[in-house]
Design a protein around this motif. Structure first.
Motif: not given
Length: 227
Positions: A71-74, A108-109, A112-117
Motif C-alpha cells: 500500500i505504501i509503495r503504491s 516511504v523509505a 522501499l527498503y523492506a522490499r529490497q531486504v
C-alpha cells in the motif's frame, strides 16, 4: 539558445542558496536512510522469515506486512505527503519545513527498503539456513550470523538503490516547504525562467546520484563473497 557561461554564472550567483538546498536534501535523505536501516531492515527481515517454509512462518503476519508495504509503495508520494500532514503535525508539531517533510519520506523509505531486504534474503541459498540449523544455531544467530552475512552485498546494493529513490522523492516535498535541491530548481530555475540555472542544478544532481551509485556498487562488490 543554451549558454554554458550563463549557467556557470548563475550557479556562482546562487552558490549560497544551492549549498543550503543541498544541505536540506542531505538532511531529509539522511533521516530517510536511518529510518530505512533501523525500521526497514527488521520489517524486510520479517517479510522473509514469515514466508511459507521459513523459520517464522506465519500466514497472518506475512499477509499484514506485505499488504502494508504494498500500500505504501503504491501510494502516489505527493498524495502521501498531503495525507500524512495531520500525523506529521502530531509528531513534530508542524507540517511545514525540512523536518516535517522527512516524516512521509521516512515512511516511504521504510517500505522501499523492506522490499529490497526481502529480495536480498531470498537470494541467499537455502543451504545456508540448513547449515545453520545443523550447527545448532539459534534463530537469532541464523539471522545475524548467517542470513545477513550472506546477503550483505545485496543489502548494501538495495540500500544504494533505495537512497537514490529517496533523493528523487525529496524533490516533491517542496509542497510542504521541505526545501531541498529540487525545490530550489523549481523556484529559482523553472518559475523564474532561468533555464541555464535549472539545467546546472539538474547536472549537479546527476553527478551526486552517480557518485552514490558508484560508492554503493563498489562497497557491494567488496562485500560480495562470490567475487
Amino acid at each position: 539558445m543554451f549558454d554554458i557561461s550563463i549557467m556557470l554564472d548563475s550557479m556562482i550567483q546562487y552558490e549560497a542558496e544551492i549549498r543550503k538546498a543541498i544541505g536540506e536534501t542531505f538532511f531529509m535523505v539522511g533521516i530517510s536512510v536511518a529510518a530505512a536501516i533501523v525500521c526497514g531492515l527488521p520489517v524486510g527481515t520479517l517479510l522473509f522469515l514469515c514466508r511459507k517454509g521459513q523459520i517464522y512462518e506465519n500466514r497472518t503476519w506475512s499477509w499484514l506486512l506485505n499488504g502494508l508495504v504494498n500500500i505504501i509503495r503504491s501510494f502516489p508520494f505527493l498524495l502521501l505527503v498531503v495525507f500524512m500532514i495531520p500525523l506529521t503535525r502530531i509528531i513534530v508539531g508542524t507540517a511545514i519545513g525540512t523536518v516535517a517533510a522527512s516524516i512521509p519520506l521516512s515512511v516511504v523509505a521504510i517500505a522501499l527498503y523492506a522490499r529490497q531486504v526481502e529480495q536480498a534474503l531470498l537470494d541467499v541459498p537455502r543451504g545456508v539456513i540448513e547449515a545453520a540449523r545443523s550447527m545448532g544455531a539459534s534463530k537469532l544467530e541464523m539471522i545475524f550470523k548467517f542470513l545477513y552475512v550472506e546477503a550483505r552485498s545485496g543489502l548494501v546494493l538495495g540500500l544504494t538503490t533505495s537512497t537514490i529513490s529517496y533523493i528523487s522523492y525529496s524533490t516533491v516535498v517542496g509542497i510542504v516547504g521541505g526545501g531541498g535541491i529540487g525545490d530550489f530548481a523549481i523556484r529559482y530555475g523553472y518559475q523564474r525562467f532561468e533555464t541555464e540555472l535549472m539545467t546546472g542544478v539538474i547536472l549537479l544532481m546527476i553527478v551526486l546520484v552517480q557518485g552514490i551509485q558508484y560508492a554503493g556498487t563498489t562497497i557491494s562488490k567488496l562485500l560480495d563473497k562470490r567475487s
